[in-house]
Design a protein around this motif. Structure first.
Motif, mmCIF file in Angstrom:
data_model
loop_
_atom_site.group_PDB
_atom_site.id
_atom_site.type_symbol
_atom_site.label_atom_id
_atom_site.label_comp_id
_atom_site.label_asym_id
_atom_site.label_seq_id
_atom_site.Cartn_x
_atom_site.Cartn_y
_atom_site.Cartn_z
ATOM 1 N N PRO A 162 12.709 8.016 -5.357
ATOM 2 C CA PRO A 162 11.448 7.153 -5.587
ATOM 3 C C PRO A 162 11.179 6.189 -4.365
ATOM 4 O O PRO A 162 12.069 6.093 -3.584
ATOM 5 N N ILE A 163 10.059 5.600 -4.125
ATOM 6 C CA ILE A 163 9.802 4.695 -3.207
ATOM 7 C C ILE A 163 10.111 3.297 -3.780
ATOM 8 O O ILE A 163 9.552 3.103 -4.807
ATOM 9 N N LEU A 164 10.864 2.824 -2.987
ATOM 10 C CA LEU A 164 11.623 1.492 -3.407
ATOM 11 C C LEU A 164 11.088 0.410 -2.574
ATOM 12 O O LEU A 164 10.836 0.303 -1.526
ATOM 13 N N GLU A 200 12.985 -1.297 0.083
ATOM 14 C CA GLU A 200 13.120 -0.420 1.280
ATOM 15 C C GLU A 200 11.932 -0.770 2.182
ATOM 16 O O GLU A 200 11.640 -0.837 3.383
ATOM 17 N N MET A 201 10.695 -0.691 1.252
ATOM 18 C CA MET A 201 9.495 -0.982 1.977
ATOM 19 C C MET A 201 9.417 -2.054 2.856
ATOM 20 O O MET A 201 8.953 -2.222 3.915
ATOM 21 N N GLU A 202 9.924 -3.188 2.041
ATOM 22 C CA GLU A 202 9.718 -4.693 2.598
ATOM 23 C C GLU A 202 10.549 -4.632 3.828
ATOM 24 O O GLU A 202 10.316 -5.260 4.870
ATOM 25 N N ARG A 234 -1.458 1.256 -7.447
ATOM 26 C CA ARG A 234 -0.494 2.180 -7.809
ATOM 27 C C ARG A 234 -0.347 2.927 -6.440
ATOM 28 O O ARG A 234 -1.256 3.301 -5.737
ATOM 29 N N LEU A 235 0.895 3.264 -6.207
ATOM 30 C CA LEU A 235 1.177 4.285 -5.266
ATOM 31 C C LEU A 235 0.801 5.785 -5.675
ATOM 32 O O LEU A 235 0.378 5.949 -6.870
ATOM 33 N N GLU A 236 0.797 6.807 -4.912
ATOM 34 C CA GLU A 236 0.081 8.015 -5.078
ATOM 35 C C GLU A 236 0.935 8.893 -5.832
ATOM 36 O O GLU A 236 2.374 8.675 -5.840
ATOM 37 N N ALA A 260 -7.466 6.558 2.955
ATOM 38 C CA ALA A 260 -7.589 5.195 2.220
ATOM 39 C C ALA A 260 -7.637 5.516 0.785
ATOM 40 O O ALA A 260 -8.461 6.100 0.321
ATOM 41 N N THR A 261 -6.704 5.075 0.127
ATOM 42 C CA THR A 261 -6.571 5.341 -1.378
ATOM 43 C C THR A 261 -6.783 3.860 -2.166
ATOM 44 O O THR A 261 -6.824 2.931 -1.592
ATOM 45 N N GLN A 262 -7.033 4.214 -3.497
ATOM 46 C CA GLN A 262 -7.574 2.840 -4.414
ATOM 47 C C GLN A 262 -6.617 1.817 -4.664
ATOM 48 O O GLN A 262 -6.935 0.762 -4.671
ATOM 49 N N LEU A 308 -1.057 9.681 7.298
ATOM 50 C CA LEU A 308 -0.786 8.187 7.002
ATOM 51 C C LEU A 308 -1.717 7.931 5.541
ATOM 52 O O LEU A 308 -2.768 8.478 5.289
ATOM 53 N N VAL A 309 -1.098 7.054 4.709
ATOM 54 C CA VAL A 309 -1.692 6.565 3.519
ATOM 55 C C VAL A 309 -1.688 5.197 3.187
ATOM 56 O O VAL A 309 -0.589 4.691 3.620
ATOM 57 N N GLY A 310 -2.946 4.611 3.100
ATOM 58 C CA GLY A 310 -2.791 3.088 2.826
ATOM 59 C C GLY A 310 -4.100 2.691 2.007
ATOM 60 O O GLY A 310 -4.580 3.760 1.471
ATOM 61 N N MET A 311 -3.871 1.511 1.430
ATOM 62 C CA MET A 311 -4.927 1.152 0.500
ATOM 63 C C MET A 311 -5.956 0.330 0.965
ATOM 64 O O MET A 311 -6.846 -0.204 0.221
ATOM 65 N N THR A 312 -6.205 -0.183 2.164
ATOM 66 C CA THR A 312 -7.019 -1.134 2.690
ATOM 67 C C THR A 312 -7.812 -0.863 3.917
ATOM 68 O O THR A 312 -8.728 -1.596 4.280
ATOM 69 N N ALA A 358 5.799 1.977 6.131
ATOM 70 C CA ALA A 358 6.838 1.361 5.402
ATOM 71 C C ALA A 358 7.764 2.099 4.610
ATOM 72 O O ALA A 358 8.869 1.815 4.048
ATOM 73 N N ASN A 359 7.315 3.598 4.465
ATOM 74 C CA ASN A 359 8.013 4.406 3.540
ATOM 75 C C ASN A 359 7.529 5.616 3.796
ATOM 76 O O ASN A 359 6.441 5.829 4.026
ATOM 77 N N TRP A 360 8.293 6.695 3.127
ATOM 78 C CA TRP A 360 7.656 8.091 3.059
ATOM 79 C C TRP A 360 6.890 7.972 1.901
ATOM 80 O O TRP A 360 6.998 7.656 1.034
ATOM 81 N N ALA A 372 -1.766 -3.177 9.323
ATOM 82 C CA ALA A 372 -1.462 -2.475 7.753
ATOM 83 C C ALA A 372 -0.106 -1.872 7.547
ATOM 84 O O ALA A 372 0.260 -1.085 8.501
ATOM 85 N N ALA A 373 0.177 -2.043 6.562
ATOM 86 C CA ALA A 373 1.512 -1.406 6.057
ATOM 87 C C ALA A 373 0.809 0.082 5.341
ATOM 88 O O ALA A 373 0.039 0.099 4.470
ATOM 89 N N VAL A 374 1.460 1.274 5.784
ATOM 90 C CA VAL A 374 1.219 2.393 5.141
ATOM 91 C C VAL A 374 2.232 3.273 4.657
ATOM 92 O O VAL A 374 3.555 2.892 5.060
ATOM 93 N N GLY A 375 2.168 4.321 4.009
ATOM 94 C CA GLY A 375 3.112 5.500 3.841
ATOM 95 C C GLY A 375 2.995 6.444 4.873
ATOM 96 O O GLY A 375 1.788 6.625 5.425
ATOM 97 N N GLY A 376 4.042 7.262 5.170
ATOM 98 C CA GLY A 376 4.066 8.104 6.096
ATOM 99 C C GLY A 376 3.887 9.576 5.322
ATOM 100 O O GLY A 376 4.656 9.936 4.673
HETATM 101 N N1 HPA Z 1 0.820 4.691 -0.417
HETATM 102 C C1 HPA Z 1 -0.209 3.867 -0.068
HETATM 103 N N2 HPA Z 1 -0.353 2.653 0.413
HETATM 104 C C2 HPA Z 1 0.802 2.230 1.089
HETATM 105 C C3 HPA Z 1 2.008 3.181 1.085
HETATM 106 C C4 HPA Z 1 1.858 4.409 0.138
HETATM 107 O O1 HPA Z 1 3.011 4.983 0.179
HETATM 108 N N3 HPA Z 1 3.062 2.420 1.823
HETATM 109 C C5 HPA Z 1 2.232 1.171 2.126
HETATM 110 N N4 HPA Z 1 1.152 1.238 1.746
#
Ligand code: HPA
Length: 248
Positions: free
Chosen positions: A218-220, A223-225, A165-167, A160-162, A182-186, A208-210, A85-89
């Motif tokens: 902003p979250i770009l 950069e995530m990719e 969109r990012l938060e 785990a967020t919905q 960590l924050v992710g959507m899946t 993948a990103n802060w 999973a890709a997540v935000g830190g």
């Molecule tokens: N938030 C939620 N899901 C994510 C993020 C994030 O910042 N980065 C990658 N997946």
């Protein structure tokens, strides 16, 4: 006999290193999984691969048929699942590029089909979810990372967020207050569904990103990719060792 099932996330919709021998469309009582399951060999072990966002990365997190995906993996005989999973830190040690093996979850999702235990029940069923991930698979991932010389953070609280969109920055502040690192959507309901079916499931997360408000500006997406792409190379090395050393 499947030695290991891998659920691929964003940036890992194709498992190029897997020598695919066949692909199978599984029809489940819950509908169609995200993609046909690819079977193949990796380091002489039999591995099944399912990309949760679909082969062409077209299914957003809230539209994934998590029940069909997990049911399909159980149906083909998988018992051990590693979910990428890709997540935000959020936590200070979870900088972009870090790989983390989370040990806890907080679920902020809503409106997703999140259980197998709702119709035609003989009895109302509750599962123990105190420790949401398989500690056995987690420890094997951590050991494999060590042998592969891939640095990992061996814990983490996955919020785990919905999505999609990012938060907002304040949502992330609130999640941090709750203890999320960590924050992710899946991550949910996927993890709980695996527990409901008695599968040994753990997550390997690439930051993948802060998370919102934690970095400068902003979250770009670009950069995530880039972080995901670099992280995936290390995840493949880790999975390689895991597959070789997997205890069943
Ligand atoms: N938030 C939620 N899901 C994510 C993020 C994030 O910042 N980065 C990658 N997946």
């Amino acid at each position: 006999m499947i030695d290991l099932a891998i659920i691929g996330g964003s940036g890992f919709t194709q498992f190029k290193e897997l020598k695919v021998t066949r692909r199978e469309v599984i029809h489940t009582p819950y509908g169609e999984p995200s993609a046909p399951i690819a079977y193949g060999t990796f380091r002489d072990r039999s591995v099944a691969f399912l990309p949760r966002h679909g082969t062409a990365h077209t299914i957003p997190p809230h539209k994934i048929n998590y029940r069909a995906n997990i049911w399909a993996l159980k149906h083909i005989g998988a018992s051990h699942i590693v979910a990428i999973a890709a997540v935000g830190g959020i936590g200070s040690e979870m900088a972009p590029g870090v790989i983390a093996i989370p040990d806890q979850i907080i679920d902020y999702t809503y409106g997703r089909d999140h259980t197998y235990f709702e119709h035609d029940l003989d009895q109302v069923t509750h599962i123990d979810f105190s420790h949401p991930y398989s500690e056995g698979v987690r420890q094997q991932l951590i050991a494999a990372a060590k042998s592969a010389h891939v640095p990992v953070v061996s814990h983490g609280v996955y919020g785990a967020t919905q999505g999609p969109r990012l938060e907002t920055a304040m949502e992330i502040n609130r999640m941090e207050g709750d203890g999320c690192t960590l924050v992710g959507m899946t991550g949910m309901p996927e993890t709980a569904l695996a527990r409901e079916l008695g599968l040994d499931y753990a997550c390997c997360a690439v930051v993948a990103n802060w998370a919102a408000g934690k970095g400068d500006g902003p979250i770009l997406m670009k950069e995530m990719e880039a972080h995901i792409e670099r992280g995936m190379e290390r995840i493949i090395s880790l999975i390689q060792v895991l597959t070789e050393t997997l205890r069943r």
